[in-house]
Design an enzyme around this catalytic site. Sequence first.
Site, mmCIF file in Angstrom:
data_model
loop_
_atom_site.group_PDB
_atom_site.id
_atom_site.type_symbol
_atom_site.label_atom_id
_atom_site.label_comp_id
_atom_site.label_asym_id
_atom_site.label_seq_id
_atom_site.Cartn_x
_atom_site.Cartn_y
_atom_site.Cartn_z
ATOM 1 N N CYS D 86 -1.358 12.873 -0.619
ATOM 2 C CA CYS D 86 -1.271 13.744 -1.814
ATOM 3 C C CYS D 86 -2.725 14.244 -1.424
ATOM 4 C CB CYS D 86 -1.387 12.753 -3.002
ATOM 5 S SG CYS D 86 -0.981 13.747 -4.312
ATOM 6 N N HIS D 203 4.225 9.589 -2.739
ATOM 7 C CA HIS D 203 3.320 8.537 -2.670
ATOM 8 C C HIS D 203 4.187 7.271 -2.369
ATOM 9 C CE1 HIS D 203 -0.309 10.140 -4.573
ATOM 10 N NE2 HIS D 203 0.657 10.932 -5.226
ATOM 11 N N GLU D 205 3.110 4.461 -1.653
ATOM 12 C CA GLU D 205 2.459 3.401 -2.399
ATOM 13 C C GLU D 205 2.830 2.991 -3.754
ATOM 14 O OE1 GLU D 205 1.214 6.379 -1.978
ATOM 15 O OE2 GLU D 205 -0.481 6.657 -3.458
#
Lengths: 578, 79, 79, 229
Positions: D86, D203, D205
């Site tokens: 990002c 993302h 994560e």
Amino acid sequence: MIPTEIKITPELIASHGLKPEEYEHILELIGREPTFTEFGIFSAMWNEHCSYKSSKLWLRTLPTKGPRVLQGPGENAGVVDIDDGQTVVFKMESHNHPSYIEPYQGAATGVGGILRDVFTMGARPVAAMNALRFGMPDHERTRHVVSGVVAGVGGYGNCFGVPTVGGEVDFHPSYNGNCLVNAFAAGLADADKIFLSEAKGVGMPVVYLGAKTGRDGVGGATMASSEFDDDSAEKRPTVQVGDPFSEKRLMEATLELMTTGAVIAIQDMGAAGLTCSAVEMGAKGNLGIDLDLNKVPVREENMTPYEMMLSESQERMLMVLHPDKREAAEAVFRKWELDFAECGMTTDNLRFRVYHNGEKVADLPIKKLGDDAPEYDRPWIETPKPAKLDPATVPAPADLLESLVKMVGTPDLSSRRWVWEQYDTMIQGNTKQRPGGDAGVIRVDGTQKGLAFTVDVTPRYCKADPFEGGKQAVAESWRNLNVVGAEPLATTDNLNFGNPEKPEIMGQFVGCIKGLGQACEMLNMPIVSGNVSLYNETSGEAILPTPAIGAVGLLPDVDMAIGNGFVAEGDALILVGG
Amino acid sequence: MKARITVTLKNGVLDPQGKAIEGALGALGFDGVDSVRQGKVIDIALADTDKDTAQTRLSDMCEKLLANTVIENYQIEIL
Amino acid sequence: MKARITVTLKNGVLDPQGKAIEGALGALGFDGVDSVRQGKVIDIALADTDKDTAQTRLSDMCEKLLANTVIENYQIEIL
Amino acid sequence: MKTAILVFPGTNREHDMAAAVRSISGSDPMMVWHAETQIPDADLIILPGGFSYGDYLRSGAIAARSPIVADLLDKAKQGVRILGVCNGFQILTETGILPGALMRNAGLHFICKEALLRVERQDTIFTSAYKKNQVMRCPVAHHDGNYFADDETLAMLEDDGRVLFRYCDANGEITKDANINGSRNNIAGIMNARGTILGMMPHPENLIEDLHGGLDGRGLFESLLEKVA
Ligand SMILES: Nc1ncnc2c1ncn2[C@@H]1O[C@H](COP(=O)(O)OP(=O)(O)O)[C@@H](O)[C@H]1O
């Protein structure tokens, strides 16, 4: 003793939102004419927004205590015990008027304000919600307001880095000229690390931290201050512009500073920033405050003391620090590249004294500024009960499916995905239930515990019957917490109404307060913080009574949270309740 | 016909972008940068051929959409 | 000394903001808008007094920070 | 395996990233402040998401001129593994470590939702735990994720197989509708020529445990942290 630069006329008094008798009271209190700066300070402290002069009497009737409540109303946010020495810190606040004038910045700074309230207490924000009310979709301004407000809420919260986990969006013609933007934020803090605004100790440095002071929001006063204005060719805008990047650094710096043991008292600067924050810290601690405005970091040249004391520039803090922790504090401020200045000192004389260019421009009794603020028992009339509707007079829909499709397509019932997909809903990695469920659920980082959040009110019920409507808002939020599996803990409220000087409007206010108070009492959900927004009217037409309730619940095990989607084919549907 | 519209923040309105750029220029070693303000340019190609109508239409566009006149000023330049 | 830097997207680089403005102008009933491109202006106040050094420093600033030369052009104007 | 996470003023997903690294490698990453001049020895350097410097001027632009970046450039040359997610991806393009630029989303709105990605290659250090052409779920949360590169650069990226992730539909088709932000060729993530550096907008994560509602993001960290079962 103090030069009075500007004559205080009846017009000036009116334009500052003060009544002639309120001004008389000021004269009595200080025994002389106030300076222009002092007059500005009084107007800031005594306006509805700061003094709650129309609502205080009724707010006192609300249940605010409970075994889990560690801090009720009166600080920047409420604090509620969530076991294991941890607390959830939360509050809701409106930014209605600014959001109508400039939707993006108004909503953005509203979010900024509520986040500041939470981290000022020492809590790291972990969840946000927003309750939004707009005019009809076909009203000429609605599209602009909706898109600006939603982008503003997102723009600030996303950059700051807090997940938005819930909210409300409604449309009604009564909001055509007065949208509502109510922002909620919650944070986590250890119970023994909560910071309050009460100053302690004489001769302690008063320190300014954050963005520089500009002329932002020096509004009611434009008329008066335009007399100083050099380039009056351009009317000064009074809109505050939000800077989420500064706010993020301000939060990191504040939380880091708190770990150094330097902070004695802290207060964020909201409306009438320097004035309210300084007076509040001093008055609470039974101390006087001296401020030297020449030390205050400013963004513009030739700002007058009046302008500095009333500026609503965002992303600022005022704190009382331990003098022997100066270096540690400075290191933190420098690391986060924030402006700061030691701009004052606590005293033992209970005066609020302000100096500028070596001159004393204000010298007021600090306790009286707050304690002696006017308080009104406004006349009110009970809202007449609407006639009972006879179901027999309502024709049954010819085609149920068609009616269903029509309902699903109405502005109030259609999907809110367009709104919440513009909000970061999963940052921090603890979101269990994103918007779209009955309540947002997050995990308490590093534990198995969960927190649930919801915000609710149905204004048309409140209009029909304020008492029942108030009760219903609380009951619905209680149910929303229940259905995700959470134990309801406590609430915050945002009471949005019209002009309280009209007995019918005051009647709505009183009815709603009684209703929500009773419901909170019976359901054991004390109100720990809140905000009142009055005078939401355009051309004499008030908005629907809108007491938004934000409620917080606790789940011992976040994995037990229940969603609202059907899980498998063939599951039984059970209707509970009556 | 081509026109350039320049939209800038009014005096006194906080400009977080400008401030951040100012800081970054300083960090890159550019000294003596006293202030930075950021604005927008909007380049428009119009079918109009008459300068006056174009001018009127453009200021109409600015008022209605291109500038947020609560906080911004605009300036129209026909190229 | 004051300078204005104008940063515009290179030809061929898609401009979503410009496109959106174009669409919005159309929706507002402004016809004959053939194309819209959006760029930035950066107004800088400099301590420099010499025009040539200012010019050199400004183009240095553009190359190092103010423009992303992969997608943007810049233009410096000393006022 | 030692991991370093770079933190700039305004970075806000460093904790999400640290949690992912911890969850999958079992060890804590080092957090490195942007004002440092040296990144401590690490096998993997991560630039996490956020709004460094408010994303003012251009996303990632000011962060890309931070003191720490000189060393980042060195480490990139040395072949140290780097992951930019990002805002991290935006910073990598702004430093020139990866080609192209990330522009405002075509729809102009910030988008936060779950997207579908097609994993274009399996034979990389970033994707060895996935299958080629696997469709994975992955959250996105960005305002400026619209990948742009000129024709020549784009052709080079494609010819060299440097596109690792593309936005796709449920069948793995690369369609216009699936292209949530208007990126050229539906690009969601690209590598450097040596295959040691990855920049991606989504993302991973934020999709690594049951609480998140899925585990599809784990593969990326498992690949990188060499913990593939
Ligand atoms: N402004 C908003 N911000 C974030 N989420 C929102 C907002 N408005 C509505 N939502 C979410 O959309 C869903 C539907 O909203 P609503 O129709 O008001 O639900 P309900 O009637 O069940 O309370 C809820 O999960 C709510 O939290």
